[in-house]
Design an enzyme around this catalytic site. Structure first.
Site, PDB file in Angstrom:
ATOM      1  CD  GLU A 114     -50.256 -87.933-120.374  1.00 12.69           C
ATOM      2  OE1 GLU A 114     -49.880 -88.501-121.418  1.00 12.69           O
ATOM      3  OE2 GLU A 114     -49.548 -87.148-119.729  1.00 12.69           O
ATOM      4  NE  ARG A 152     -48.818 -59.616-136.866  1.00 12.37           N
ATOM      5  CZ  ARG A 152     -48.290 -59.586-138.099  1.00 12.37           C
ATOM      6  NH1 ARG A 152     -48.609 -60.513-138.988  1.00 12.37           N
ATOM      7  NH2 ARG A 152     -47.449 -58.632-138.443  1.00 12.37           N
TER       8      ARG A 152
END
Ligand code: ADE
Length: 244
Positions: A114, A152
């Site tokens: 949770e 990247r």
């Protein structure tokens, strides 16, 4: 750049981080990537990492002692972002990925169940990132998305440095269409301008296609984009044509 990930499921990372560009980044020494198993910081004999919430209700909560111990074992400095992956965080965008890619060290904490005990946020978390308005079963896939989007952008990770400046979102617009050989495929050709050899015309066409695609698919982005007078004139023309 160094990235430490804290997770209950270390096996989720190795396959992705050992392929394609993420592997290249590691192989070239541009990324030092480490995964840490949160369970290793549970000291009781059952190695318990979660517990029922105070006040009742369903679900389990990650225990603060275990998670804070795990984070502290990495010894992040005061300016290392310690990022909790959670659907309650700020939304990941290209801008956020750029900001993260400039950091020398990131710690990513994958929540599960949770959620985490609120005191972990108070004591050990400095940022919270969501990858979208939906709920995943855990933060692992979200952490992988954040890592890929940021890594990247580290100079040297992608071959052609200028290609990323044309990425969708890099200029606040989506990218337009691309074509490669063959010149005709199942009755579909390639726009003449792309084979014309006129570099300036090609650039102009690409800009207009990016504007058109953004206007059609994500018109909300146009409000934030940096638009020239030519761009605005082209968009006005598109809207006129659509209104006809
Ligand atoms: N964990 C669960 N759902 C998430 C989301 N949308 N983004 C980041 N972490 C999450």
């Amino acid at each position: 750049m160094k990235i430490d990930v804290l997770t209950l499921f270390p096996v989720m990372f190795e396959p992705i981080m050992s392929a394609s560009m993420m592997w290249k980044a590691r192989d070239r020494g541009l990324l030092d990537f480490r995964v840490h198993d949160i369970r290793d910081y549970a000291l009781d004999k059952h190695r318990q990492v979660d517990d029922a919430p105070y006040g009742g209700g369903g679900g389990m909560i990650l225990k603060p002692d275990v998670l804070v111990r795990a984070i502290e074992s990495i010894r992040p400095t005061a300016d290392t972002p310690v990022v909790l992956m959670s659907p309650q965080g700020r939304l990941l965008t290209h801008r956020v990925a750029q900001e993260l890619s400039r950091r020398p060290h990131l710690v990513l904490v994958c929540g599960h169940y949770e959620g985490v005990d609120e005191r972990v946020r108070n004591l050990a978390i400095s940022d919270e990132i969501s990858i979208g308005d939906y709920v995943l079963t855990g933060g692992e896939l979200a952490a992988l998305v954040v890592i890929d989007a940021a890594v990247r952008l580290i100079p040297g990770v992608l071959g052609a440095e200028d290609a990323q400046e044309r990425d969708s979102h890099a200029q606040g617009l989506l990218e337009g269409p691309h074509y490669t050989r063959p010149a005709e495929f199942r009755g579909l050709g390639v726009p003449d301008v792309l084979t014309s050899g006129h570099h300036a015309e090609v650039e102009r066409w690409r800009r207009q296609q990016a504007l058109k695609r953004t206007w059609r698919q994500r018109p909300d982005l146009l409000a934030q984009a940096d638009l020239s007078d030519d761009d605005k004139a082209y968009l006005a023309q598109l809207m006129d044509e659509a209104g006809d």
